[in-house]
Design a protein around this motif. Structure first.
Motif, short mmCIF file in Angstrom:
data_model
loop_
_atom_site.label_atom_id
_atom_site.label_comp_id
_atom_site.label_asym_id
_atom_site.label_seq_id
_atom_site.Cartn_x
_atom_site.Cartn_y
_atom_site.Cartn_z
N GLU A 53 0.77 -1.23 -0.14
CA GLU A 53 0.02 -0.06 0.06
C GLU A 53 0.79 1.34 0.02
OE1 GLU A 53 -0.95 -2.06 3.34
OE2 GLU A 53 -1.80 -3.45 1.69
N ALA A 54 2.30 1.17 0.12
CA ALA A 54 3.17 2.29 0.22
C ALA A 54 2.93 3.25 -0.79
CB ALA A 54 4.56 1.91 0.58
N THR A 55 2.98 2.90 -1.96
CA THR A 55 2.88 3.92 -3.18
C THR A 55 1.71 4.83 -3.17
OG1 THR A 55 4.09 2.21 -4.53
CG2 THR A 55 2.84 3.77 -5.70
N TYR A 56 0.46 4.22 -2.96
CA TYR A 56 -0.67 5.16 -2.97
C TYR A 56 -0.78 5.85 -1.46
CZ TYR A 56 -3.80 1.78 -0.61
OH TYR A 56 -4.44 1.03 0.19
N ILE A 57 -0.19 5.36 -0.28
CA ILE A 57 -0.17 6.29 0.83
C ILE A 57 0.81 7.15 0.65
CG2 ILE A 57 0.80 5.98 3.27
CD1 ILE A 57 -0.06 3.05 3.28
N THR A 58 1.80 7.20 0.06
CA THR A 58 2.67 8.47 -0.32
C THR A 58 1.80 9.87 -0.83
OG1 THR A 58 3.40 7.94 -2.54
CG2 THR A 58 4.80 7.31 -0.55
N THR A 59 0.89 9.40 -1.45
CA THR A 59 -0.06 10.43 -2.14
C THR A 59 -0.94 10.93 -1.18
OG1 THR A 59 -1.89 9.03 -2.89
CG2 THR A 59 0.07 9.36 -4.33
N LEU A 60 -1.17 10.38 -0.02
CA LEU A 60 -2.31 10.70 1.04
C LEU A 60 -1.65 11.54 2.31
CD1 LEU A 60 -4.30 7.35 1.29
CD2 LEU A 60 -4.55 9.38 -0.17
N LEU A 61 -0.18 11.59 2.42
CA LEU A 61 0.53 11.91 3.55
C LEU A 61 1.07 13.11 3.31
CD1 LEU A 61 1.68 8.58 5.56
CD2 LEU A 61 -0.32 9.83 5.58
N PRO A 62 1.20 14.05 4.42
CA PRO A 62 2.29 15.26 3.98
C PRO A 62 3.69 14.72 3.61
CG PRO A 62 1.26 15.53 6.19
CD PRO A 62 0.76 14.09 5.45
N ALA A 63 4.35 15.35 2.83
CA ALA A 63 5.87 14.97 2.50
C ALA A 63 6.36 14.69 3.63
CB ALA A 63 6.35 16.23 1.47
N GLY A 64 7.42 13.80 3.79
CA GLY A 64 8.37 13.54 4.86
C GLY A 64 7.95 12.70 5.97
N SER A 65 6.56 12.24 5.94
CA SER A 65 5.91 11.17 6.60
C SER A 65 6.53 9.95 6.62
CB SER A 65 4.24 11.14 6.27
OG SER A 65 3.59 12.27 6.46
N LEU A 66 6.43 9.47 7.84
CA LEU A 66 7.11 8.03 7.90
C LEU A 66 6.02 6.97 7.29
CD1 LEU A 66 8.56 8.20 11.40
CD2 LEU A 66 9.80 8.82 9.06
N ILE A 67 6.51 5.85 6.66
CA ILE A 67 5.89 4.76 6.03
C ILE A 67 6.46 3.55 6.54
CG2 ILE A 67 4.68 3.56 4.15
CD1 ILE A 67 4.77 6.27 2.77
N VAL A 68 6.05 2.85 7.52
CA VAL A 68 6.79 1.78 8.10
C VAL A 68 6.04 0.42 7.76
CG1 VAL A 68 7.53 0.70 10.48
CG2 VAL A 68 7.59 3.36 10.04
N THR A 69 6.89 -0.42 7.22
CA THR A 69 6.36 -1.53 6.47
C THR A 69 6.81 -3.05 7.28
OG1 THR A 69 7.78 -1.66 4.82
CG2 THR A 69 6.01 -0.06 4.46
N PRO A 70 5.86 -3.59 7.77
CA PRO A 70 6.28 -4.86 8.32
C PRO A 70 5.59 -5.83 7.29
CG PRO A 70 4.70 -3.79 10.06
CD PRO A 70 4.81 -3.08 8.68
N GLY A 71 5.86 -7.13 7.45
CA GLY A 71 5.54 -8.23 6.64
C GLY A 71 6.39 -8.36 5.25
N ILE A 72 7.71 -8.04 5.79
CA ILE A 72 8.74 -8.19 4.85
C ILE A 72 9.23 -9.65 4.87
CG2 ILE A 72 11.34 -7.34 4.33
CD1 ILE A 72 8.86 -5.13 3.78
N GLN A 73 9.43 -9.90 3.62
CA GLN A 73 10.10 -11.45 3.46
C GLN A 73 11.40 -11.29 2.65
OE1 GLN A 73 6.98 -13.49 1.57
NE2 GLN A 73 7.90 -15.41 2.05
N LEU A 74 12.55 -11.86 3.14
CA LEU A 74 13.61 -11.90 2.57
C LEU A 74 13.57 -13.30 1.46
CD1 LEU A 74 16.43 -11.55 5.27
CD2 LEU A 74 15.37 -9.89 3.76
N ALA A 75 14.40 -13.62 0.49
CA ALA A 75 14.26 -14.44 -0.64
C ALA A 75 14.54 -15.80 0.21
CB ALA A 75 15.41 -14.15 -1.40
N GLY A 76 13.59 -16.74 -0.16
CA GLY A 76 13.84 -18.16 0.49
C GLY A 76 13.08 -18.29 1.68
#
Ligand SMILES: O=c1ccn([C@@H]2O[C@H](COP(=O)(O)O)[C@@H](O)[C@H]2O)c(=O)[nH]1
Length: 233
Positions: free
Chosen positions: A158-181
């Motif tokens: 969802e990060a790409t469209y969130i950047t259009t909704l928040l003021p510049a410089g807002s933090l977008i913190v993303t869990p659910g990160i998977q490393l290869a394998g």
């Protein structure tokens, strides 16, 4: 801008958590302390990390009346935490109370948690939410913005469209990160660190892919290099 890696210390004891911190050494400057470690060990573990010069994301996922949230945010600020989470669905009064409480602690950023990364469109109806994750995240990101939050927690998807909704410089913190394998475990809305960075995440939160890896230091380095970063800063 490089996305920073925050390693989730989801451990049952201080000893386990600090052993991982020692393994990663200077490479990693930011850690997430969540409900398990905090409940097992209390706030001392946060003080210890801060004392070692680490930035601490205190993932309290607050969802309470404004006064209680405000008090908990102050307590997080006193501990020296750099980030604290509040459920955006708690409402704008709660988010505003959290932001107001954080003003006495300049290092502390209030993050509004949108939709937890283990959920998909399929689960939202049973908890009475908008018919899609995208719509729910959009609603709550807008609420976070008007309430003055410093950023949001969402999946990298969802990060790409969130950047259009928040003021510049807002933090977008993303869990659910998977490393290869690595396994996605109980996460549903997953992404690679490289995808998260491209999508505009300011921070990626990685737990088990690093903490349960045979070689956590190598797993951490691989996350950084896949984002094109040379160090955690
Ligand atoms: O929506 C959310 C909010 C927080 N988390 C937390 O991030 C880590 C992820 O750990 P993994 O082992 O990499 O899955 C964990 O501490 C969660 O409490 C989240 O996953 N999703």
């Amino acid at each position: 801008m490089f996305a920073q890696v925050i390693v989730a210390l989801d451990f049952p004891s201080r000893a386990d958590a600090i052993a991982l911190v020692d393994k990663l050494g200077q490479d990693c400057s930011a850690y997430k302390v969540g409900l398990q470690l905090l409940t097992e060990e209390g706030p001392e573990v946060v003080r210890e990390l801060v004392g070692r010069g680490k930035s601490v994301f205190l993932d309290l996922k607050l969802h309470e009346i404004p006064n209680s949230v405000s008090s908990a945010v102050r307590a997080a600020g006193k501990l020296g935490a750099g980030m604290v989470t509040v459920h955006a669905s708690a409402d704008s009064a709660v988010l505003r109370a959290a932001v107001a409480a954080a003003t006495d602690y300049p290092q502390l950023k209030v993050l509004a948690l949108t939709v937890i990364t283990s959920l998909t469109d399929n689960e939202l109806p049973e908890i009475g939410l908008a018919p899609s994750v995208r719509l729910q995240v959009e609603r709550l990101a807008k609420l976070a913005a008007v309430s003055g939050c410093h950023g949001v927690v969402a999946s990298a998807n969802e990060a790409t469209y969130i950047t259009t909704l928040l003021p510049a410089g807002s933090l977008i913190v993303t869990p659910g990160i998977q490393l290869a394998g690595a396994s996605s475990n109980d996460q549903a809305r997953v992404a690679t660190p490289a995808f998260a960075r491209q999508a505009g995440a300011s921070h990626v939160v990685i737990g088990r892919s690093i903490t349960q890896a045979e070689n956590p230091k190598a797993a951490f380095a691989s996350a950084l290099s896949s984002m094109g970063a040379r160090n955690a800063g």
